[in-house]
Design an enzyme around this catalytic site. Structure first.
Site, PDB file in Angstrom:
ATOM      1  N   ILE A 471       4.467 -13.575  20.997  1.00 49.48           N
ATOM      2  CA  ILE A 471       3.235 -14.062  22.033  1.00 49.48           C
ATOM      3  C   ILE A 471       2.515 -14.629  20.757  1.00 49.48           C
ATOM      4  O   ILE A 471       1.601 -14.664  21.239  1.00 49.48           O
ATOM      5  CB  ILE A 471       2.938 -12.466  22.203  1.00 49.48           C
ATOM      6  CG1 ILE A 471       2.519 -11.752  21.056  1.00 49.48           C
ATOM      7  CG2 ILE A 471       3.696 -11.732  23.053  1.00 49.48           C
ATOM      8  CD1 ILE A 471       2.469 -10.090  21.004  1.00 49.48           C
ATOM      9  N   THR A 473       2.735 -15.404  17.590  1.00 46.48           N
ATOM     10  CA  THR A 473       2.994 -14.304  16.365  1.00 46.48           C
ATOM     11  C   THR A 473       4.153 -15.362  15.728  1.00 46.48           C
ATOM     12  O   THR A 473       3.993 -15.315  14.360  1.00 46.48           O
ATOM     13  CB  THR A 473       3.794 -12.841  16.412  1.00 46.48           C
ATOM     14  OG1 THR A 473       5.063 -13.002  17.354  1.00 46.48           O
ATOM     15  CG2 THR A 473       2.318 -12.729  16.421  1.00 46.48           C
ATOM     16  N   GLY A 514       7.828  -5.288  16.659  1.00 49.93           N
ATOM     17  CA  GLY A 514       8.367  -6.089  16.898  1.00 49.93           C
ATOM     18  C   GLY A 514       9.035  -7.151  15.596  1.00 49.93           C
ATOM     19  O   GLY A 514      10.342  -6.966  15.746  1.00 49.93           O
ATOM     20  N   ILE A 595       6.902 -10.182   3.328  1.00 48.05           N
ATOM     21  CA  ILE A 595       5.864 -10.610   4.085  1.00 48.05           C
ATOM     22  C   ILE A 595       7.697 -11.975   4.517  1.00 48.05           C
ATOM     23  O   ILE A 595       7.630 -12.764   3.509  1.00 48.05           O
ATOM     24  CB  ILE A 595       4.668 -12.057   3.743  1.00 48.05           C
ATOM     25  CG1 ILE A 595       4.093 -10.673   3.091  1.00 48.05           C
ATOM     26  CG2 ILE A 595       4.462 -12.499   4.505  1.00 48.05           C
ATOM     27  CD1 ILE A 595       3.312 -10.000   4.139  1.00 48.05           C
ATOM     28  N   PRO A 598       5.227 -16.416   4.893  1.00 46.22           N
ATOM     29  CA  PRO A 598       3.772 -16.363   4.216  1.00 46.22           C
ATOM     30  C   PRO A 598       2.729 -17.355   5.654  1.00 46.22           C
ATOM     31  O   PRO A 598       1.707 -16.972   5.830  1.00 46.22           O
ATOM     32  CB  PRO A 598       3.189 -17.208   3.169  1.00 46.22           C
ATOM     33  CG  PRO A 598       4.846 -16.805   2.858  1.00 46.22           C
ATOM     34  CD  PRO A 598       5.865 -16.423   3.866  1.00 46.22           C
ATOM     35  N   THR A 600       2.438 -18.361   9.028  1.00 47.49           N
ATOM     36  CA  THR A 600       2.240 -17.418  10.244  1.00 47.49           C
ATOM     37  C   THR A 600       1.880 -16.407  10.468  1.00 47.49           C
ATOM     38  O   THR A 600       1.164 -15.832  10.499  1.00 47.49           O
ATOM     39  CB  THR A 600       3.504 -17.399  10.793  1.00 47.49           C
ATOM     40  OG1 THR A 600       4.595 -17.162  10.026  1.00 47.49           O
ATOM     41  CG2 THR A 600       4.072 -18.434  11.496  1.00 47.49           C
ATOM     42  N   LYS A 666       7.169  -4.355   6.493  1.00 49.38           N
ATOM     43  CA  LYS A 666       6.175  -3.711   7.619  1.00 49.38           C
ATOM     44  C   LYS A 666       4.965  -4.779   8.679  1.00 49.38           C
ATOM     45  O   LYS A 666       5.621  -5.967   8.327  1.00 49.38           O
ATOM     46  CB  LYS A 666       4.624  -2.921   7.080  1.00 49.38           C
ATOM     47  CG  LYS A 666       5.509  -2.223   5.616  1.00 49.38           C
ATOM     48  CD  LYS A 666       4.245  -1.837   4.802  1.00 49.38           C
ATOM     49  CE  LYS A 666       4.665  -0.680   3.658  1.00 49.38           C
ATOM     50  NZ  LYS A 666       3.800   0.198   3.341  1.00 49.38           N
ATOM     51  N   GLY A 667       4.524  -3.568   9.593  1.00 51.34           N
ATOM     52  CA  GLY A 667       3.770  -4.374  10.941  1.00 51.34           C
ATOM     53  C   GLY A 667       2.402  -5.341  10.318  1.00 51.34           C
ATOM     54  O   GLY A 667       2.105  -4.890   9.441  1.00 51.34           O
ATOM     55  N   GLU A 670      -1.435  -6.185  13.683  1.00 54.50           N
ATOM     56  CA  GLU A 670      -2.484  -5.767  14.051  1.00 54.50           C
ATOM     57  C   GLU A 670      -3.579  -4.896  13.063  1.00 54.50           C
ATOM     58  O   GLU A 670      -5.098  -5.046  13.055  1.00 54.50           O
ATOM     59  CB  GLU A 670      -2.298  -3.625  14.679  1.00 54.50           C
ATOM     60  CG  GLU A 670      -2.114  -4.689  16.109  1.00 54.50           C
ATOM     61  CD  GLU A 670      -1.517  -3.574  17.099  1.00 54.50           C
ATOM     62  OE1 GLU A 670      -1.960  -3.247  17.404  1.00 54.50           O
ATOM     63  OE2 GLU A 670      -0.086  -3.471  16.781  1.00 54.50           O
TER      64      GLU A 670
END
Length: 721
Positions: A471, A473, A514, A595, A598, A600, A666-667, A670
């Site tokens: 989307i 990301t 995701g 990560i 890095p 994006t 991890k996410g 957001e």
């Protein structure tokens, strides 16, 4: 400060910056989005939305419109196909909002009451605007405010428990040395993705084929199958390129309308929402009214934490903006209470919007912590350090990793926090008062079951198939790096296919889950493939394919508090003569596991922080109480941060190894939003000495607050802050 690449799950390729694999296609126009893909005999649908906030629709008189040039059909409650809205889908309960044209009731302004289908989009729009719909109008209520008499506690929530409690809050408040008891409000806010919502539906050899813009093709396909009582295997949904979503691109009325129309007309039908229609049809962030009560001892240690958050929902489908969930992770106290309440109004249903709950919740909690630090005479970072919990404040579970203090330490060093004079209103540059503020950030790091397939091709390349959703990301690029790392090959040998429900079930692009979910599935499949290739032998023409399903492995995960963390820092300049607020510096430091890319990742953090700035100073959707509709439901009337409003934003991260985690990711999608509005509001207080507990911090509010402060000073009254 280093990029995190030390998880045992990854070596080499993961953690190296790489431009998007589809980047050239996007900037040259070769990448086609849902509203651009051509189909033979394509027809176009245009939705007609209600102009009243509550009532009933008269029988639709469509004869004159059907006679207009190019018009093929007019769908409405008198002739539309019947659908089943009693199924329980991803939302956990039936969603009547997608039950299009099933009855004559109107629950809010913008409810779809008809759709015109024509040969061209222009003909459909002209006919839709010509269609006269009459109503029996009823009294409505769209007014959200703190203490609304209709507020109630919901029984369930798809995001978090409605209420948690331990200890005696009132007793701790009474015995505390310092108390903060304040209300904070945030307005209705809207996702406005660059690519509007669009869907094309057609029947192809007995299968329903939908080309869509969504956050999870598996999700939309499953919902459509249940809604239209179809065999799930007979529904295919594709979403190869998606231009932003932010929580709004699940199943919405336009997809349902397209399926209805193609079923009736036996030809492809496309429905694209206008920007104005998106304000009514795809959800939004509810306004909130939040009361925070904090009690601390003489050393600033919390004895009571009470967060009560009120939000609105529609009369047809319940949604909870879980603003009080943030404190269940960040802060502990002897007495700890959080509560969500709702008010049912004649408005569209809210939905997930980037960092749902945590974004507005962090404004209230982190502003209140700053107020407590001021009362205690303690540095805001020191206060947070003193209240760092060892385990989950509500759950009692251990943290998979928790490096929020490392974020504050690194952020303070880079921001120059040590030289800050804590007294407000002292630093001036010409007409500008200057202040700095900080806030903590957190967001859950969940994971969802996913399947993946990795094929070794005869030419030495590898094809990864996983129904991920990119989307914006950089999901394709992340999966390319994950697969290359697991296979120990160059990323240029990897081709990733995503965005097609035929690829098998996979986690949606939502909840910052995701990349973690998809990477796990890809790694498992790639690992099995490596083992099979190591046995030797040639590769047949069809290749060698290994498949994975993470459902069992996810079910075996030990229960822990799994979250990303961060620290936000802001410098704001305030012109008290005009009320203008300018953010001069933003710095975010994060602890977010491994990560993957890095390049994006930093883009995601900066995008979230920009949104937080916009939330602090600009975004505010206003409803007219008389009509029930929005005032200025477009990007001229709904203000957000433009390029001129955004300073140079710095985003970086600290090492955040996650012990014994099979993925280490991890996410990050957001958490960039979380805490930014509070950091800016705290900076505005530091600049002016006046607290702003209502977002956005508009010039008129700054002027009124300054005027009130002068009045109080002249009268010898205590300041309101």
């Amino acid at each position: 400060m280093t990029t995190t690449t030390d998880s045992a799950a990854f070596t080499g390729t993961v953690g190296s910056g790489r431009t998007r694999v589809e980047g050239r296609d996007k900037v040259t126009g070769a990448a086609r989005y849902a509203g651009e893909i051509p189909f033979a005999e394509l027809a176009h649908g245009w939705l007609v939305l209600s102009t009243v906030a509550r009532g009933r629709v008269h029988p639709v008189q469509d004869t004159a419109v059907l006679a207009m040039p190019g018009v093929l059909a007019v769908l409405h409650h008198g002739n539309a196909p019947r659908v089943d809205t009693d199924y329980v889908g991803m939302l956990g309960r039936p969603n009547p909002v997608v039950g299009l044209f099933q009855h004559d009731r109107v629950p809010y302004v913008g409810w779809p009451v008809a759709m015109v289908v024509a040969e061209t989009s222009e003909q459909a729009r002209e006919a839709a605007e010509a269609l006269v719909v009459r109503y029996d109008e009823e009294p409505h209520d769209v007014a959200f405010f703190a203490g609304h008499p209709g507020a109630y506690t919901p029984e369930t929530s798809t995001m978090a428990d409605a209420e948690t409690a331990k200890g005696d809050v009132e007793a701790e408040l009474a015995a505390a040395a310092f108390v903060v008891d304040e209300e904070y409000t945030t307005p209705e806010e809207h996702h406005s993705s660059m690519e509007p919502h669009a869907a094309t539906a057609r029947w192809d050899d007995g299968r329903l084929d939908v080309v869509d813009s969504n956050q999870g093709s598996t999700w939309v396909a499953a919902e459509l199958a249940q809604l239209f009582s179809l065999d799930p295997a007979s529904v295919r949904v594709r979403a190869e390129h998606v231009g932003g979503a932010f929580g709004s691109k699940g199943l919405s009325p336009h997809q349902v309308a397209a399926v209805m129309a193609t079923t009736l007309l036996h030809r492809p039908v496309r429905v694209v929402l206008t920007r104005r229609q998106m304000f009514a049809l795809v959800g939004y962030r509810s306004p909130t009214a939040q009361r925070i009560r904090l009690a601390a001892d003489a050393d600033g240690r919390l004895r009571a934490f009470d967060h009560q958050a009120q939000s609105q929902t529609s009369t047809v489908h319940e949604f909870v903006e879980t603003s009080a969930a943030l404190g269940r992770v960040l802060y502990d106290a002897d007495a700890h209470h959080t509560l969500h309440t709702l008010v049912r109004l004649d408005v569209p249903s809210p939905t997930w919007m980037r960092a749902p709950g945590e974004a507005p919740g962090s404004f209230a909690v982190e502003s209140a912590l700053d107020e407590l630090a001021e009362k205690c005479g303690v540095d805001p970072i020191a206060l947070r350090t003193r209240n760092e919990p060892a385990v989950g404040p509500v759950s009692g579970l251990p943290f998979s990793s928790r490096n929020v203090l490392a974020c504050f330490e690194e952020g303070a060093r880079r921001f120059g926090w040590a030289g800050r004079d804590p007294r407000p209103g002292l630093r001036r540059e010409g007409r500008w008062l200057i202040g700095t503020g900080t806030a903590a950030a957190t967001y859950p790091s969940g994971v969802g079951p996913s399947t993946a397939a990795v094929t070794a091709e005869p030419d030495g390349s590898f094809t990864v198939r996983i129904n991920a959703a990119d989307i914006g990301t950089g999901a394709r690029t992340a999966m390319t790096l994950v697969a290359a790392d697991a296979l120990e090959v160059d990323p240029d040998r990897i081709l990733v296919r995503i965005g097609d429900s035929d690829l098998g079930p996979a986690m949606i692009a939502g909840g910052s889950m995701g990349t973690r979910s998809w990477a796990w599935a890809v790694r498992l499949a790639a690992g099995e493939l490596r083992e099979r290739l190591a046995l030797g032998g040639g590769i047949p023409p069809e290749g060698i394919t290994a498949r994975s399903n993470t459902a069992e492995a996810i079910g075996a995960l030990p229960k822990m508090e799994r979250h990303s963390f961060g620290a936000q820092f802001a410098e704001a300049a305030v012109d008290v003569g005009t009320g203008e607020v300018r953010v001069r510096r933003l710095l975010g430091i994060y602890a977010a596991g491994a990560i993957v890319n890095p390049l994006t990742a930093r883009s995601q953090f900066i995008g979230g922080m920009t949104w937080g700035l916009s939330m602090a100073l600009h975004e505010e959707a206003i409803r007219d109480r008389a009509s029930g509709g929005h005032v200025g439901a477009d990007l001229a009337g709904y203000h957000f941060a433009s390029h001129a409003d955004v300073p140079v934003i710095e985003a970086d991260w600290v090492d955040d190894h996650v012990p014994d985690d099979p993925v280490g990711i991890k996410g990050i999608g957001e958490i960039g939003v979380v805490g930014v509005a509070a950091a800016i509001a705290n900076a505005v207080w530091h600049a002016t000495g006046v607290r702003h507990r209502e977002l956005p911090i508009r010039p008129d509010r700054v002027l009124r607050a300054a005027q009130e402060a002068r009045r109080r000073a002249a009268a010898g009254e205590a300041p309101s802050a």
